[in-house]
Design a protein around this motif. Structure first.
Motif, PDB file in Angstrom:
ATOM      1  N   LEU A 137      30.885  25.384  31.361  1.00  0.00           N
ATOM      2  CA  LEU A 137      30.677  23.723  31.229  1.00  0.00           C
ATOM      3  C   LEU A 137      32.273  23.490  31.767  1.00  0.00           C
ATOM      4  O   LEU A 137      32.388  22.253  32.409  1.00  0.00           O
ATOM      5  CB  LEU A 137      30.449  23.507  29.631  1.00  0.00           C
ATOM      6  CG  LEU A 137      29.188  23.527  29.309  1.00  0.00           C
ATOM      7  CD1 LEU A 137      29.040  23.432  27.746  1.00  0.00           C
ATOM      8  CD2 LEU A 137      28.305  22.692  30.151  1.00  0.00           C
ATOM      9  N   GLY A 138      33.131  23.982  31.455  1.00  0.00           N
ATOM     10  CA  GLY A 138      34.436  23.438  31.831  1.00  0.00           C
ATOM     11  C   GLY A 138      34.636  23.530  33.319  1.00  0.00           C
ATOM     12  O   GLY A 138      35.274  22.676  33.640  1.00  0.00           O
ATOM     13  N   LEU A 139      34.191  24.799  33.838  1.00  0.00           N
ATOM     14  CA  LEU A 139      34.257  24.557  35.275  1.00  0.00           C
ATOM     15  C   LEU A 139      33.335  23.524  35.880  1.00  0.00           C
ATOM     16  O   LEU A 139      33.858  23.074  37.069  1.00  0.00           O
ATOM     17  CB  LEU A 139      33.988  26.051  35.761  1.00  0.00           C
ATOM     18  CG  LEU A 139      34.785  27.120  35.293  1.00  0.00           C
ATOM     19  CD1 LEU A 139      34.099  28.525  35.683  1.00  0.00           C
ATOM     20  CD2 LEU A 139      36.169  27.205  35.876  1.00  0.00           C
ATOM     21  N   ALA A 140      32.325  23.358  35.321  1.00  0.00           N
ATOM     22  CA  ALA A 140      31.388  22.333  35.846  1.00  0.00           C
ATOM     23  C   ALA A 140      32.013  21.200  35.861  1.00  0.00           C
ATOM     24  O   ALA A 140      31.917  20.240  37.010  1.00  0.00           O
ATOM     25  CB  ALA A 140      29.907  22.267  35.109  1.00  0.00           C
ATOM     26  N   VAL A 141      32.661  20.678  34.749  1.00  0.00           N
ATOM     27  CA  VAL A 141      33.322  19.274  34.684  1.00  0.00           C
ATOM     28  C   VAL A 141      34.558  19.288  35.770  1.00  0.00           C
ATOM     29  O   VAL A 141      35.146  18.216  36.068  1.00  0.00           O
ATOM     30  CB  VAL A 141      33.590  18.789  33.449  1.00  0.00           C
ATOM     31  CG1 VAL A 141      32.509  18.906  32.596  1.00  0.00           C
ATOM     32  CG2 VAL A 141      34.697  19.761  32.869  1.00  0.00           C
ATOM     33  N   SER A 142      35.054  20.143  35.982  1.00  0.00           N
ATOM     34  CA  SER A 142      35.977  20.190  37.125  1.00  0.00           C
ATOM     35  C   SER A 142      35.541  19.957  38.507  1.00  0.00           C
ATOM     36  O   SER A 142      36.199  19.669  39.531  1.00  0.00           O
ATOM     37  CB  SER A 142      36.797  21.695  37.269  1.00  0.00           C
ATOM     38  OG  SER A 142      36.145  22.531  37.891  1.00  0.00           O
ATOM     39  N   GLY A 143      34.247  19.931  38.685  1.00  0.00           N
ATOM     40  CA  GLY A 143      33.736  19.627  39.889  1.00  0.00           C
ATOM     41  C   GLY A 143      33.273  20.944  40.938  1.00  0.00           C
ATOM     42  O   GLY A 143      32.580  20.727  41.920  1.00  0.00           O
ATOM     43  N   PRO A 170      31.317  24.172  39.883  1.00  0.00           N
ATOM     44  CA  PRO A 170      30.427  25.106  38.800  1.00  0.00           C
ATOM     45  C   PRO A 170      30.499  26.469  39.321  1.00  0.00           C
ATOM     46  O   PRO A 170      31.010  26.822  40.460  1.00  0.00           O
ATOM     47  CB  PRO A 170      29.205  24.401  39.146  1.00  0.00           C
ATOM     48  CG  PRO A 170      29.097  23.836  40.468  1.00  0.00           C
ATOM     49  CD  PRO A 170      30.353  23.436  40.686  1.00  0.00           C
ATOM     50  N   ALA A 171      29.976  27.134  38.389  1.00  0.00           N
ATOM     51  CA  ALA A 171      30.099  28.638  38.499  1.00  0.00           C
ATOM     52  C   ALA A 171      28.632  29.346  38.578  1.00  0.00           C
ATOM     53  O   ALA A 171      27.674  28.781  38.132  1.00  0.00           O
ATOM     54  CB  ALA A 171      30.721  29.239  37.491  1.00  0.00           C
ATOM     55  N   ARG A 172      28.604  30.265  39.521  1.00  0.00           N
ATOM     56  CA  ARG A 172      27.265  31.156  39.300  1.00  0.00           C
ATOM     57  C   ARG A 172      27.686  32.506  38.375  1.00  0.00           C
ATOM     58  O   ARG A 172      28.693  32.860  38.502  1.00  0.00           O
ATOM     59  CB  ARG A 172      26.875  31.563  40.586  1.00  0.00           C
ATOM     60  CG  ARG A 172      26.373  30.461  41.642  1.00  0.00           C
ATOM     61  CD  ARG A 172      26.176  31.061  42.998  1.00  0.00           C
ATOM     62  NE  ARG A 172      27.289  31.421  43.759  1.00  0.00           N
ATOM     63  CZ  ARG A 172      27.635  32.453  44.149  1.00  0.00           C
ATOM     64  NH1 ARG A 172      26.998  33.820  43.542  1.00  0.00           N
ATOM     65  NH2 ARG A 172      28.855  32.807  44.788  1.00  0.00           N
ATOM     66  N   LEU A 173      26.871  32.980  37.571  1.00  0.00           N
ATOM     67  CA  LEU A 173      27.033  33.987  36.896  1.00  0.00           C
ATOM     68  C   LEU A 173      26.289  35.168  37.285  1.00  0.00           C
ATOM     69  O   LEU A 173      25.189  35.378  37.652  1.00  0.00           O
ATOM     70  CB  LEU A 173      26.640  33.718  35.483  1.00  0.00           C
ATOM     71  CG  LEU A 173      27.056  32.383  34.764  1.00  0.00           C
ATOM     72  CD1 LEU A 173      26.554  32.408  33.237  1.00  0.00           C
ATOM     73  CD2 LEU A 173      28.604  32.494  34.712  1.00  0.00           C
ATOM     74  N   ARG A 174      27.264  36.367  36.915  1.00  0.00           N
ATOM     75  CA  ARG A 174      26.382  37.831  37.115  1.00  0.00           C
ATOM     76  C   ARG A 174      26.744  38.641  35.705  1.00  0.00           C
ATOM     77  O   ARG A 174      28.010  38.677  35.491  1.00  0.00           O
ATOM     78  CB  ARG A 174      26.642  38.671  38.356  1.00  0.00           C
ATOM     79  CG  ARG A 174      25.954  39.750  38.408  1.00  0.00           C
ATOM     80  CD  ARG A 174      26.354  40.626  39.766  1.00  0.00           C
ATOM     81  NE  ARG A 174      27.369  41.362  39.365  1.00  0.00           N
ATOM     82  CZ  ARG A 174      28.501  41.348  40.149  1.00  0.00           C
ATOM     83  NH1 ARG A 174      28.784  40.273  41.047  1.00  0.00           N
ATOM     84  NH2 ARG A 174      29.545  42.219  39.929  1.00  0.00           N
ATOM     85  N   LEU A 175      25.660  39.106  35.076  1.00  0.00           N
ATOM     86  CA  LEU A 175      26.026  39.598  33.723  1.00  0.00           C
ATOM     87  C   LEU A 175      25.906  41.184  34.020  1.00  0.00           C
ATOM     88  O   LEU A 175      25.322  41.613  34.786  1.00  0.00           O
ATOM     89  CB  LEU A 175      24.847  39.407  32.655  1.00  0.00           C
ATOM     90  CG  LEU A 175      24.897  37.802  32.451  1.00  0.00           C
ATOM     91  CD1 LEU A 175      23.698  37.868  31.193  1.00  0.00           C
ATOM     92  CD2 LEU A 175      26.031  36.962  32.059  1.00  0.00           C
ATOM     93  N   ASP A 176      26.827  41.727  33.220  1.00  0.00           N
ATOM     94  CA  ASP A 176      26.917  43.334  33.544  1.00  0.00           C
ATOM     95  C   ASP A 176      27.213  43.989  31.789  1.00  0.00           C
ATOM     96  O   ASP A 176      27.417  43.079  30.942  1.00  0.00           O
ATOM     97  CB  ASP A 176      28.094  43.612  34.194  1.00  0.00           C
ATOM     98  CG  ASP A 176      28.227  44.939  34.894  1.00  0.00           C
ATOM     99  OD1 ASP A 176      27.224  45.676  34.538  1.00  0.00           O
ATOM    100  OD2 ASP A 176      28.922  45.344  35.600  1.00  0.00           O
ATOM    101  N   SER A 177      26.887  45.270  31.889  1.00  0.00           N
ATOM    102  CA  SER A 177      27.157  45.927  30.535  1.00  0.00           C
ATOM    103  C   SER A 177      28.679  46.914  30.843  1.00  0.00           C
ATOM    104  O   SER A 177      28.695  47.392  29.713  1.00  0.00           O
ATOM    105  CB  SER A 177      25.912  46.658  30.253  1.00  0.00           C
ATOM    106  OG  SER A 177      25.715  47.647  31.213  1.00  0.00           O
TER     107      SER A 177
END
Length: 321
Positions: free
Chosen positions: A76-82, A84-91
């Motif tokens: 959300l913090g990155l999104a309001v900066s204009g 946004p982010a794409r996520l990749r989850l890992d273990s």
């Protein structure tokens, strides 16, 4: 003539501000088990194993949920900066990779939820005996679904009593474990003057035997009341479609989306992880809600006065070079 452009990425200032949002996420015992790193191609989120609770969280499930909640805030913090982010989850050692997406303004929902990040807090006090707006549970369920989770509300009186018994039984089992109680005290005693743990001001009153939903005892002061003010608490079970390590991260994303949505609706929230921390009780809870995969947390929603917030470590303490 062909020209190339360097892909947009986050500046150190935007990264630091977004990490400041991330660390406002809830974590088990306010242990804050996360670390963040800004690289040339994005952001990495890592689990700080030194802060995993050996007794209460032997398999690291709750720590990963905590990190997932922090990632939702970070996003959300990155999104309001204009940007946004794409996520990749890992273990692996790096739990989450965030890469820049196409620049755009934040959506109204992202802006609203981001506004709630510093205002959201876990309420360990008494809830008012006031019913929820009927639309509230539907909005909260939609928030969980938006991050790949499910939120099942306990609407039947008999089911509520059964859930309360599971929480009570799990809490008693945990308190009978000397290692667990020592760990709990280490993360609560004197925490008012620390940047971690649950201090007496945030702990609320000590649990009373007559309470329907047994709260964890963080050493708060006793109180004379003998029952819960809210006669019909609104309780739900949160989970995701899976039981792997990265599913715990997804549960954290769903959890934080629910918590921020609740704050946006003016609702207080409380969390009960005791029945999740005891494997046998977790299985009984899974069977009770009729789900294939394990539940990840029990949540309570309602109206309550604002209580004291827990402290957080400085942002500089959680950023790796």
């Amino acid at each position: 003539m062909m020209t190339t452009t360097t892909p947009a990425t986050w500046s150190p200032a935007v990264f630091t501000a977004a990490v400041g949002d991330a660390v406002q996420a809830p974590s088990v015992h306010n242990s804050q088990p996360w670390r963040f790193r800004l690289g040339d191609d994005g952001i990495e989120v890592m689990l700080d194993e030194r802060r995993r609770l050996a007794a209460a969280d032997a398999d690291g499930r709750m720590a990963r949920i905590s990190c997932g909640a922090a990632v939702l805030n970070l996003r959300l913090g990155l999104a309001v900066s204009g940007l946004p982010a794409r996520l990749r989850l890992d273990s692996g050692p790096v739990l989450v990779h965030l890469r820049p997406a196409r620049p755009r303004p934040p959506t109204p929902t992202e802006a609203r939820l981001h506004w709630q990040i510093p205002r959201r807090h876990t309420n360990r006090g008494a809830f008012a005996d006031v019913p929820l707006d009927p639309c509230g549970p539907h909005q909260l369920m939609a928030a969980a679904r938006g991050e790949g989770g499910w939120l099942d509300f306990v609407t039947d009186d008999a089911a509520l009593l059964s859930l309360a018994e599971l929480i009570r039984d799990a809490d008693a089992r945990l308190r009978a474990d000397a290692a667990y109680t020592a760990e709990l005290r280490a993360w609560s005693t004197g925490a008012d003057h620390r940047v971690e743990g649950i201090g007496a001001l945030a702990a609320g009153a000590a649990p009373h035997p007559a309470e329907l939903l047994t709260r964890r005892d963080f050493g708060g002061p006793g109180r004379p009341m003998t029952c819960d003010v809210a006669r019909r608490p609104v309780v739900a079970v949160l989970g995701v479609l899976g039981d792997d390590s990265d599913d715990a991260l997804r549960a954290g994303l769903a959890l934080q989306n629910v918590l921020l949505t609740a704050a946006d609706l003016g609702l207080a929230t409380a969390m009960y992880s005791q029945p999740i921390e005891v494997p046998a009780t977790r299985e009984r809870l899974r069977a009770a809600v009729g789900r294939i995969h394990d539940p990840q947390l029990v949540l309570r929603f309602g109206y309550a006065p604002t209580t004291c917030y827990t402290n957080r470590r400085p942002v500089t303490d959680v950023i790796d070079p």
